[in-house]
Scaffold this motif. Structure first.
Motif, PDB file in Angstrom:
ATOM      1  N   LYS A   9     -30.820   9.230  -8.196  1.00 52.71           N
ATOM      2  CA  LYS A   9     -30.773   7.991  -7.407  1.00 52.71           C
ATOM      3  C   LYS A   9     -29.602   7.966  -6.438  1.00 52.71           C
ATOM      4  CE  LYS A   9     -30.971   5.191 -10.976  1.00 52.71           C
ATOM      5  NZ  LYS A   9     -31.062   3.964 -11.803  1.00 52.71           N
ATOM      6  N   LEU A  10     -28.583   8.797  -6.689  1.00 51.94           N
ATOM      7  CA  LEU A  10     -27.427   8.826  -5.801  1.00 51.94           C
ATOM      8  C   LEU A  10     -27.813   9.282  -4.393  1.00 51.94           C
ATOM      9  CD1 LEU A  10     -24.361   8.252  -6.205  1.00 51.94           C
ATOM     10  CD2 LEU A  10     -24.036  10.732  -6.295  1.00 51.94           C
ATOM     11  N   VAL A  11     -28.880  10.077  -4.289  1.00 52.65           N
ATOM     12  CA  VAL A  11     -29.329  10.551  -2.976  1.00 52.65           C
ATOM     13  C   VAL A  11     -29.654   9.364  -2.074  1.00 52.65           C
ATOM     14  CG1 VAL A  11     -31.064  11.914  -1.739  1.00 52.65           C
ATOM     15  CG2 VAL A  11     -30.202  12.697  -3.967  1.00 52.65           C
ATOM     16  N   ARG A  70     -33.350  19.172  -5.845  1.00 48.24           N
ATOM     17  CA  ARG A  70     -33.557  19.777  -4.526  1.00 48.24           C
ATOM     18  C   ARG A  70     -34.743  19.129  -3.817  1.00 48.24           C
ATOM     19  NH1 ARG A  70     -32.470  25.329  -7.249  1.00 48.24           N
ATOM     20  NH2 ARG A  70     -30.283  25.711  -6.704  1.00 48.24           N
ATOM     21  N   ALA A  71     -35.811  18.833  -4.575  1.00 51.45           N
ATOM     22  CA  ALA A  71     -36.980  18.189  -3.971  1.00 51.45           C
ATOM     23  C   ALA A  71     -36.611  16.801  -3.449  1.00 51.45           C
ATOM     24  CB  ALA A  71     -38.109  18.094  -4.995  1.00 51.45           C
ATOM     25  N   ARG A  72     -35.798  16.061  -4.212  1.00 54.10           N
ATOM     26  CA  ARG A  72     -35.359  14.742  -3.756  1.00 54.10           C
ATOM     27  C   ARG A  72     -34.515  14.882  -2.483  1.00 54.10           C
ATOM     28  NH1 ARG A  72     -34.661   9.862  -6.603  1.00 54.10           N
ATOM     29  NH2 ARG A  72     -36.426  10.689  -7.797  1.00 54.10           N
ATOM     30  N   GLY A  73     -33.655  15.869  -2.456  1.00 53.32           N
ATOM     31  CA  GLY A  73     -32.850  16.108  -1.263  1.00 53.32           C
ATOM     32  C   GLY A  73     -33.699  16.526  -0.079  1.00 53.32           C
ATOM     33  N   GLU A  74     -34.733  17.325  -0.314  1.00 54.80           N
ATOM     34  CA  GLU A  74     -35.601  17.763   0.764  1.00 54.80           C
ATOM     35  C   GLU A  74     -36.365  16.589   1.362  1.00 54.80           C
ATOM     36  OE1 GLU A  74     -37.337  20.065   3.565  1.00 54.80           O
ATOM     37  OE2 GLU A  74     -35.670  20.575   2.235  1.00 54.80           O
ATOM     38  N   THR A  75     -36.782  15.649   0.516  1.00 50.12           N
ATOM     39  CA  THR A  75     -37.456  14.451   1.020  1.00 50.12           C
ATOM     40  C   THR A  75     -36.529  13.659   1.939  1.00 50.12           C
ATOM     41  OG1 THR A  75     -38.867  14.293  -0.950  1.00 50.12           O
ATOM     42  CG2 THR A  75     -38.557  12.284   0.345  1.00 50.12           C
ATOM     43  N   ALA A  76     -35.280  13.500   1.519  1.00 49.53           N
ATOM     44  CA  ALA A  76     -34.308  12.782   2.347  1.00 49.53           C
ATOM     45  C   ALA A  76     -34.042  13.525   3.649  1.00 49.53           C
ATOM     46  CB  ALA A  76     -33.009  12.587   1.575  1.00 49.53           C
ATOM     47  N   HIS A  77     -34.003  14.844   3.577  1.00 49.19           N
ATOM     48  CA  HIS A  77     -33.732  15.648   4.772  1.00 49.19           C
ATOM     49  C   HIS A  77     -34.879  15.546   5.765  1.00 49.19           C
ATOM     50  CE1 HIS A  77     -33.230  19.560   7.020  1.00 49.19           C
ATOM     51  NE2 HIS A  77     -32.059  18.991   7.178  1.00 49.19           N
ATOM     52  N   ARG A  78     -36.111  15.582   5.276  1.00 44.62           N
ATOM     53  CA  ARG A  78     -37.265  15.458   6.172  1.00 44.62           C
ATOM     54  C   ARG A  78     -37.282  14.095   6.859  1.00 44.62           C
ATOM     55  NH1 ARG A  78     -40.213  18.029   1.953  1.00 44.62           N
ATOM     56  NH2 ARG A  78     -41.071  15.997   1.359  1.00 44.62           N
ATOM     57  N   ALA A  79     -36.913  13.058   6.115  1.00 46.25           N
ATOM     58  CA  ALA A  79     -36.857  11.728   6.721  1.00 46.25           C
ATOM     59  C   ALA A  79     -35.793  11.677   7.811  1.00 46.25           C
ATOM     60  CB  ALA A  79     -36.570  10.679   5.646  1.00 46.25           C
ATOM     61  N   HIS A  80     -34.686  12.363   7.587  1.00 45.32           N
ATOM     62  CA  HIS A  80     -33.629  12.413   8.593  1.00 45.32           C
ATOM     63  C   HIS A  80     -34.109  13.139   9.844  1.00 45.32           C
ATOM     64  CE1 HIS A  80     -29.702  12.730  10.409  1.00 45.32           C
ATOM     65  NE2 HIS A  80     -29.784  14.052  10.407  1.00 45.32           N
ATOM     66  N   LEU A  81     -34.792  14.261   9.659  1.00 41.88           N
ATOM     67  CA  LEU A  81     -35.319  15.000  10.809  1.00 41.88           C
ATOM     68  C   LEU A  81     -36.266  14.120  11.622  1.00 41.88           C
ATOM     69  CD1 LEU A  81     -36.118  18.508   9.251  1.00 41.88           C
ATOM     70  CD2 LEU A  81     -34.078  17.830  10.518  1.00 41.88           C
ATOM     71  N   ALA A  82     -37.151  13.427  10.923  1.00 49.21           N
ATOM     72  CA  ALA A  82     -38.119  12.577  11.620  1.00 49.21           C
ATOM     73  C   ALA A  82     -37.421  11.481  12.423  1.00 49.21           C
ATOM     74  CB  ALA A  82     -39.093  11.963  10.614  1.00 49.21           C
ATOM     75  N   SER A  83     -36.314  10.975  11.899  1.00 47.75           N
ATOM     76  CA  SER A  83     -35.606   9.883  12.579  1.00 47.75           C
ATOM     77  C   SER A  83     -34.952  10.337  13.880  1.00 47.75           C
ATOM     78  CB  SER A  83     -34.538   9.284  11.653  1.00 47.75           C
ATOM     79  OG  SER A  83     -33.424  10.155  11.517  1.00 47.75           O
ATOM     80  N   LEU A  84     -34.743  11.649  14.027  1.00 43.56           N
ATOM     81  CA  LEU A  84     -34.068  12.164  15.225  1.00 43.56           C
ATOM     82  C   LEU A  84     -35.019  12.592  16.327  1.00 43.56           C
ATOM     83  CD1 LEU A  84     -31.175  14.281  13.643  1.00 43.56           C
ATOM     84  CD2 LEU A  84     -31.068  11.966  14.583  1.00 43.56           C
ATOM     85  N   VAL A  85     -36.301  12.712  16.013  1.00 46.19           N
ATOM     86  CA  VAL A  85     -37.270  13.128  17.039  1.00 46.19           C
ATOM     87  C   VAL A  85     -37.302  12.076  18.145  1.00 46.19           C
ATOM     88  CG1 VAL A  85     -39.687  13.621  17.521  1.00 46.19           C
ATOM     89  CG2 VAL A  85     -38.635  14.461  15.410  1.00 46.19           C
ATOM     90  N   GLY A  86     -37.173  12.545  19.387  1.00 50.77           N
ATOM     91  CA  GLY A  86     -37.157  11.660  20.536  1.00 50.77           C
ATOM     92  C   GLY A  86     -35.770  11.238  20.981  1.00 50.77           C
TER      93      GLY A  86
END
Length: 440
Positions: free
Chosen positions: A315-317, A357-373
């Protein structure tokens, strides 16, 4: 062959590799027709040691006549283990590896294991010199060592026994090193250390890391980007927090040494912060610097960790808003208190690391999506890669390594952003320096 340095582990080893090669050459080791390979090892996990031994054996098979020297943290903590390897000709400690005299006094082939070892008591080392380098080979960004060693004794960590107690590079020497690297063409400098937020405690007047950061930004106005390596949030001083919130040249990325998200596990690790401390720090810094991005080290499967305790780390993620996660399955290191604690089954440790790692990857993908554009400032690296100011990795087809480009993020692919240079806004900053041409 000359002298080849093979470095494992942290940025500090990368920085020290430049000094090691210079000192080995000064000692004449490059003139040996047999060639020399120096392994600069890491001791943070058992796997790191295993990988070093594996590569040493491979190097001997591929270079039967070369002199093989082993140094670094694993050599400092386990010199006998490397000295007993038939492939190894000499073992140097972390202090010795930075001196020409150590390379000039290497033993000959065929000596007994105990004659191979040149490792002193690292705890007797009380100062860290401000070694000057002009470049970091093959790197688009430069690294500057400002601190070494650690005074804390986390129960899982062997590193203080490899690096010794905390020692700080004086402020003037650190500023001069940054000036030197900027003059050589570097647009970004990363400050590095073992326990970087303890910088200054052993210097006259006990200055804090924030004072050093502000001094560098003030006295090196041509430095485009200053970045911090891993910090301990509980030690962040007011001047550092002020700099993060107000200095645009200080990059909006912090890698935090969190290690766990459960208070009982943090206590058993002998960490100095609580779960609430970590969340409060991340919340407060984000309020001052909304574009801040956090990375963190977290250990999965620490001894005595229950399912509920592990869930607190999961949950800290979200609670801290972590984006770049470094997950370590717990690895007992002989000589540490945690190695004597009740251990979890290895399959549970591995499963928890996979889940984290899977929880971190989910957070990372959301971050990538937020930067598009969005528009981002990108430091170009090798192989059509780059890093945004918040350290997010991207693909970018143009630009010399080491240059900074304004870019538009047009998508994401394979865990990376896809960037296109914004020609109307990008300037030629750094593109004409000798350093940039050498990297291409």
């Amino acid at each position: 062959m000359g002298v080849e340095i093979v470095s494992f582990g942290c940025r500090l080893n990368t920085y020290e590799a430049e000094i090691m090669k210079r000192e080995a050459v000064a000692a004449g080791l490059d003139a040996d027709p047999r060639g020399a390979i120096v392994f600069n090892t890491c001791a943070v996990t058992s796997e790191a040691v295993r990988q070093a031994r594996k590569q040493i054996r491979r190097a001997r098979r591929e270079n039967p006549e070369a002199r093989i020297v082993v140094t670094g943290c694993a050599a400092q903590t386990e010199p006998g283990r490397f000295a007993e390897m038939g492939e190894v000709d000499a073992v140097l400690g972390n202090d010795e590896k930075l001196t020409a005299s150590a390379y000039g006094a290497l033993p000959d082939f065929g000596v007994a294991a105990e004659e191979k070892v040149r490792v002193n008591d690292i705890m007797s080392v009380t100062e860290t010199a401000g070694h000057m380098v002009d470049a970091i080979e093959g790197r688009a960004r430069a690294i500057v060592q400002i601190q070494n060693g650690c005074d804390h004794r986390c129960t899982f960590c062997i590193i203080p026994f490899g690096r010794g107690n905390s020692r700080s590079v004086p402020m003037g020497a650190a500023v001069d090193q940054v000036k030197r690297l900027v003059a050589a063409g570097y647009n970004e400098v990363v400050l590095s250390g073992v326990d970087m937020t303890s910088w200054g405690a052993d210097l006259p007047g006990a200055p804090k890391l924030g004072q050093l950061v502000q001094a560098i930004l003030r006295h090196v106005p041509d430095l485009a980007r200053l970045r911090l390596s891993s910090i301990d949030s509980v030690e962040a001083d007011p001047a550092l927090i002020e700099a993060i919130g107000s200095e645009t040249r200080l990059m909006p990325h912090l890698h935090l040494s969190l290690q766990a998200g459960d208070d009982m596990i943090l206590k058993r690790m002998k960490r100095r912060h609580s779960r609430d401390d970590a969340i409060r720090f991340c919340t407060d810094i984000r309020a001052a610097r909304p574009d801040i991005v956090y990375g963190a080290d977290i250990i999965a499967g620490f001894p005595t960790e229950t399912d509920a305790m592990f869930e607190n780390s999961m949950k800290l993620v979200e609670d801290c808003g972590l984006t770049h996660l470094h997950v370590f399955p717990f690895s007992p290191r002989e000589g540490t208190p945690a190695a004597r604690m009740p251990q979890l089954p290895r399959d549970i440790v591995k499963d928890r690391a996979t889940a984290l790692r899977a929880r971190g990857e989910t957070a990372h993908r959301a971050h990538l999506a937020s930067l598009v554009g969005t528009r981002q400032s990108v430091l170009v690296e090798r192989n059509q890669r780059g890093r945004c100011a918040d350290f997010t990795l991207c693909e970018i087809e143009e630009g010399l390594p080491g240059s900074i480009l304004d870019a538009i993020i047009v998508g994401e692919r394979g865990g990376r952003l896809v960037a296109r240079p914004d020609i109307l806004r990008s300037g030629p900053a750094g593109t004409s320096s000798d350093h940039l041409r050498e990297l291409t």
